[in-house]
Scaffold this motif. Structure first.
Motif, short mmCIF file in Angstrom:
data_model
loop_
_atom_site.label_atom_id
_atom_site.label_comp_id
_atom_site.label_asym_id
_atom_site.label_seq_id
_atom_site.Cartn_x
_atom_site.Cartn_y
_atom_site.Cartn_z
N LYS A 228 0.82 -1.21 0.00
CA LYS A 228 0.00 0.00 0.00
C LYS A 228 0.86 1.26 0.00
N THR A 229 2.00 1.21 0.69
CA THR A 229 2.86 2.39 0.74
C THR A 229 3.38 2.76 -0.64
N ARG A 232 0.61 4.38 -2.71
CA ARG A 232 0.40 5.78 -2.35
C ARG A 232 1.54 6.66 -2.88
N GLU A 233 2.77 6.17 -2.75
CA GLU A 233 3.92 6.97 -3.15
C GLU A 233 3.92 7.30 -4.64
#
Length: 237
Positions: A228-229, A232-233
């Motif tokens: 998920k990170t 988002r990034e």
């Protein structure tokens, strides 16, 4: 950010004052090689975008980005806090097969496969050198062709003149900076997603040939699930 194109994107281009869509109307440069023609078209758009950016802002750094590649949301802040070098090469990144929902591949050699790998100080962008090769359609003699085929990182004898910004020989960026008397720094994190298997990309025409077993095993080893990170990034869909 300036995006140059023949057709506007399918969203409201006025959503952010830092974003500008620049409509261009030049004909696609003719060339017997379709891939070269697309590269020349891309460079013409970059030239138009750079001219517009200089007239509107006073940028300290400039980065050219292919339309289907993605940059990290951390990159601009990192440049503001840590920047200072004449330029930065992005060697670490991700390779994302277009449409893949779960898997992405990391690479330590982004600059070998992706043109969206260079950040340069603005005062260097228009400096000239022998940076045009067969990649941009320059006709080289047999000696130069042999040199280019055997050495992918040095400047090629017999190359045409252009600016540091307006060429697509991304494997030779370090040599181009050295020619101008500067040394490239490097971005210490995975800052770009290189999108592959996109049928609308000019690089898709280069994605030919059957991979070897070693290449397949290497790809599998570098694959990971998209966390998920990371979504988002890079705003991965």
């Amino acid at each position: 950010m300036v995006v140059a194109g023949h057709e506007p994107p399918d969203f409201d281009v006025g959503f952010d004052s830092r974003f500008c869509f620049l409509s261009v109307h030049h004909a696609i440069p003719p060339h017997e090689d379709f891939v070269v023609s697309r590269r020349l078209d891309k460079l013409a758009k970059i030239a138009a975008a750079w001219k517009h950016a200089k007239s509107r802002w006073n940028p300290y750094y400039v980065m050219k980005l292919d339309a289907d590649d993605l940059i990290s949301s951390r990159l601009v802040q990192w440049l503001e806090e840590r920047g200072g070098e004449p330029g930065y090469l992005i060697k670490h990144g991700w390779v994302w097969p277009s449409g893949s929902r779960y898997l992405v591949q990391y690479t330590e050699y982004l600059d070998r496969v992706c043109a969206s790998c260079l950040i340069m100080r603005s005062d260097l962008a228009d400096q000239q050198g022998p940076f045009l090769t067969g990649v941009e359609g320059v006709r080289l003699d047999q000696v130069s062709l042999s040199f280019a085929a055997s050495d992918h990182y040095s400047l090629v004898p017999g190359s045409g003149m252009t600016t540091l910004l307006l060429n697509d020989s991304h494997q030779r960026y370090a040599a181009q900076f050295a020619y101008l008397g500067h040394k490239l720094g490097s971005v210490p994190f995975k800052a770009v997603v290189y999108r592959t298997r996109n049928p609308e990309s000019s690089s898709a025409a280069l994605e030919t040939g059957r991979p070897t077993l070693r290449m397949i095993l290497g790809t599998i080893r570098r694959m990971k699930f998209i966390p998920k990170t990371l979504r988002r990034e890079f705003a991965l869909g």
